[in-house]
Design a protein around this motif. Structure first.
Motif, PDB file in Angstrom:
ATOM      1  N   GLN A 118       0.831  -1.201   0.000  1.00  0.00           N
ATOM      2  CA  GLN A 118       0.000   0.000   0.000  1.00  0.00           C
ATOM      3  C   GLN A 118       0.869   1.256   0.000  1.00  0.00           C
ATOM      4  OE1 GLN A 118      -2.954  -1.992   3.166  1.00  0.00           O
ATOM      5  NE2 GLN A 118      -3.401   0.145   2.756  1.00  0.00           N
ATOM      6  N   ARG A 119       1.922   1.213   0.806  1.00  0.00           N
ATOM      7  CA  ARG A 119       2.814   2.374   0.876  1.00  0.00           C
ATOM      8  C   ARG A 119       3.486   2.612  -0.478  1.00  0.00           C
ATOM      9  NH1 ARG A 119       7.472   1.705   4.713  1.00  0.00           N
ATOM     10  NH2 ARG A 119       6.215  -0.133   5.173  1.00  0.00           N
ATOM     11  N   PHE A 120       4.015   1.531  -1.069  1.00  0.00           N
ATOM     12  CA  PHE A 120       4.711   1.663  -2.346  1.00  0.00           C
ATOM     13  C   PHE A 120       3.760   2.179  -3.415  1.00  0.00           C
ATOM     14  CE2 PHE A 120       7.024   0.630  -6.108  1.00  0.00           C
ATOM     15  CZ  PHE A 120       8.358   0.530  -5.745  1.00  0.00           C
ATOM     16  N   THR A 121       2.543   1.662  -3.435  1.00  0.00           N
ATOM     17  CA  THR A 121       1.566   2.089  -4.440  1.00  0.00           C
ATOM     18  C   THR A 121       1.209   3.554  -4.274  1.00  0.00           C
ATOM     19  OG1 THR A 121       0.646  -0.157  -4.582  1.00  0.00           O
ATOM     20  CG2 THR A 121      -0.728   1.648  -5.385  1.00  0.00           C
ATOM     21  N   GLU A 122       0.982   3.989  -3.037  1.00  0.00           N
ATOM     22  CA  GLU A 122       0.646   5.387  -2.813  1.00  0.00           C
ATOM     23  C   GLU A 122       1.828   6.299  -3.147  1.00  0.00           C
ATOM     24  OE1 GLU A 122      -1.518   8.786  -1.944  1.00  0.00           O
ATOM     25  OE2 GLU A 122      -2.139   6.749  -2.429  1.00  0.00           O
ATOM     26  N   MET A 123       3.033   5.869  -2.805  1.00  0.00           N
ATOM     27  CA  MET A 123       4.210   6.650  -3.188  1.00  0.00           C
ATOM     28  C   MET A 123       4.285   6.789  -4.702  1.00  0.00           C
ATOM     29  SD  MET A 123       6.940   4.910  -0.540  1.00  0.00           S
ATOM     30  CE  MET A 123       8.422   5.605  -1.311  1.00  0.00           C
ATOM     31  N   ALA A 124       4.023   5.689  -5.411  1.00  0.00           N
ATOM     32  CA  ALA A 124       4.080   5.716  -6.871  1.00  0.00           C
ATOM     33  C   ALA A 124       3.006   6.633  -7.443  1.00  0.00           C
ATOM     34  CB  ALA A 124       3.926   4.299  -7.423  1.00  0.00           C
ATOM     35  N   ARG A 125       1.807   6.583  -6.876  1.00  0.00           N
ATOM     36  CA  ARG A 125       0.729   7.462  -7.357  1.00  0.00           C
ATOM     37  C   ARG A 125       1.119   8.923  -7.198  1.00  0.00           C
ATOM     38  NH1 ARG A 125      -3.475   3.969  -4.408  1.00  0.00           N
ATOM     39  NH2 ARG A 125      -4.305   2.588  -6.043  1.00  0.00           N
ATOM     40  N   ARG A 126       1.650   9.249  -6.026  1.00  0.00           N
ATOM     41  CA  ARG A 126       2.026  10.645  -5.774  1.00  0.00           C
ATOM     42  C   ARG A 126       3.193  11.060  -6.667  1.00  0.00           C
ATOM     43  NH1 ARG A 126       1.118  12.553   0.376  1.00  0.00           N
ATOM     44  NH2 ARG A 126      -0.849  11.470   0.797  1.00  0.00           N
ATOM     45  N   TYR A 127       4.099  10.139  -6.888  1.00  0.00           N
ATOM     46  CA  TYR A 127       5.252  10.415  -7.751  1.00  0.00           C
ATOM     47  C   TYR A 127       4.779  10.732  -9.167  1.00  0.00           C
ATOM     48  CZ  TYR A 127       9.858   9.592  -9.919  1.00  0.00           C
ATOM     49  OH  TYR A 127      11.047   9.708 -10.624  1.00  0.00           O
ATOM     50  N   VAL A 128       3.925   9.884  -9.719  1.00  0.00           N
ATOM     51  CA  VAL A 128       3.452  10.092 -11.094  1.00  0.00           C
ATOM     52  C   VAL A 128       2.600  11.350 -11.184  1.00  0.00           C
ATOM     53  CG1 VAL A 128       2.019   9.129 -12.944  1.00  0.00           C
ATOM     54  CG2 VAL A 128       3.598   7.651 -11.698  1.00  0.00           C
ATOM     55  N   ARG A 129       1.753  11.564 -10.191  1.00  0.00           N
ATOM     56  CA  ARG A 129       0.921  12.764 -10.192  1.00  0.00           C
ATOM     57  C   ARG A 129       1.782  14.021 -10.178  1.00  0.00           C
ATOM     58  NH1 ARG A 129      -4.645  13.640  -9.486  1.00  0.00           N
ATOM     59  NH2 ARG A 129      -4.948  15.874  -9.805  1.00  0.00           N
ATOM     60  N   THR A 130       2.840  14.011  -9.393  1.00  0.00           N
ATOM     61  CA  THR A 130       3.737  15.168  -9.325  1.00  0.00           C
ATOM     62  C   THR A 130       4.475  15.366 -10.639  1.00  0.00           C
ATOM     63  OG1 THR A 130       4.003  14.814  -6.950  1.00  0.00           O
ATOM     64  CG2 THR A 130       5.629  16.222  -8.027  1.00  0.00           C
ATOM     65  N   LEU A 131       4.871  14.272 -11.297  1.00  0.00           N
ATOM     66  CA  LEU A 131       5.499  14.401 -12.611  1.00  0.00           C
ATOM     67  C   LEU A 131       4.575  15.124 -13.587  1.00  0.00           C
ATOM     68  CD1 LEU A 131       7.138  10.888 -13.188  1.00  0.00           C
ATOM     69  CD2 LEU A 131       8.256  12.988 -12.417  1.00  0.00           C
ATOM     70  N   ILE A 132       3.298  14.791 -13.537  1.00  0.00           N
ATOM     71  CA  ILE A 132       2.328  15.423 -14.433  1.00  0.00           C
ATOM     72  C   ILE A 132       2.153  16.897 -14.078  1.00  0.00           C
ATOM     73  CG2 ILE A 132      -0.139  15.500 -15.016  1.00  0.00           C
ATOM     74  CD1 ILE A 132      -0.122  12.424 -14.866  1.00  0.00           C
ATOM     75  N   GLU A 133       2.014  17.180 -12.791  1.00  0.00           N
ATOM     76  CA  GLU A 133       1.739  18.547 -12.354  1.00  0.00           C
ATOM     77  C   GLU A 133       2.933  19.480 -12.533  1.00  0.00           C
ATOM     78  OE1 GLU A 133       0.438  17.968  -8.357  1.00  0.00           O
ATOM     79  OE2 GLU A 133      -1.630  17.484  -8.947  1.00  0.00           O
ATOM     80  N   THR A 134       4.150  18.928 -12.544  1.00  0.00           N
ATOM     81  CA  THR A 134       5.353  19.749 -12.709  1.00  0.00           C
ATOM     82  C   THR A 134       6.091  19.356 -13.987  1.00  0.00           C
ATOM     83  OG1 THR A 134       6.653  18.213 -11.343  1.00  0.00           O
ATOM     84  CG2 THR A 134       5.592  20.061 -10.209  1.00  0.00           C
TER      85      THR A 134
END
Length: 209
Positions: free
Chosen positions: A86-102
């Motif tokens: 769960q932690r790894f998945t949430e980290m990955a989601r936030r990572y990808v979302r941040t790549l898109i936003e920045t």
């Protein structure tokens, strides 16, 4: 959101960095000049130089801000007590979302790093590059730690975790190259895209995925 002229008046450093990141993304690092950045801002070259001494200095600041954005999202999750998958998945989601936003910042980093590596000759630039590489490694290490915890628990799998983590990052980082914002794109559509990218990236390391 403040328009460009208002941003330039209120937060000139941020406005210059935003313009530089967009120019680097669109034209490439070598093909972008300080004049190009000034024209995008409808400002003078002298104003850009007032805040940044060189194109390389702009690049380094863009890179640090890109990494700051990723750490701000990923690090707090890495420190939580959730199960490793769960932690790894949430980290990955936030990572990808941040790549898109920045995206302009992240693309500028991706496309410029090798050019700067080849062209940097000063001691200060070499020191900056070492710091940047250390930050990239530390971000990957956050994911590695969680992966290894999951392997120890039997909930995640990788024959060689230091090899397996590379295609995970390759899949996640690819979003900065092919994602294009669409007019009217909804929050739900963006989140669905993030979830799809993460699902593909993590398929080989999370059991039952």
């Amino acid at each position: 959101m403040a328009d460009q002229s208002e941003a330039l008046a209120c937060e000139p450093r941020n406005a210059i960095l935003d313009a530089a990141a967009l120019c680097f993304m669109e034209r490439g690092f070598n093909a972008t000049s300080i004049d190009d950045i000034a024209r995008r801002l409808s400002a003078t070259k002298g104003m850009v130089y007032h805040y940044f001494g060189s194109k390389a200095e702009l690049f380094f600041e863009i890179h640090h801000r890109a990494m700051d954005a990723l750490f701000a999202e990923v690090e707090p999750v890495a420190e939580q007590s959730l199960p490793a998958p769960q932690r790894f998945t949430e980290m990955a989601r936030r990572y990808v979302r941040t790549l898109i936003e920045t995206q302009p910042y992240q693309r500028a980093v991706s496309e410029a790093v090798q050019m700067v590596l080849r062209n940097s000759t000063t001691e200060d630039q070499r020191s900056q590059l070492t710091r940047l590489q250390e930050r990239r490694n530390r971000c990957e290490a956050l994911f590695m730690t969680v992966l290894e915890e999951g392997m120890a628990e039997g909930t995640m799998c990788a024959l060689r975790p230091r090899v397996s983590i590379k295609p995970v990052f390759g899949a996640m980082n690819s979003v900065i190259n092919w994602y294009h914002p669409r007019d009217g794109e909804t929050e739900e559509e963006i989140q669905a895209l993030v979830d799809e990218v993460v699902g593909v990236a993590l398929r080989g390391i999370i059991k039952g995925s």
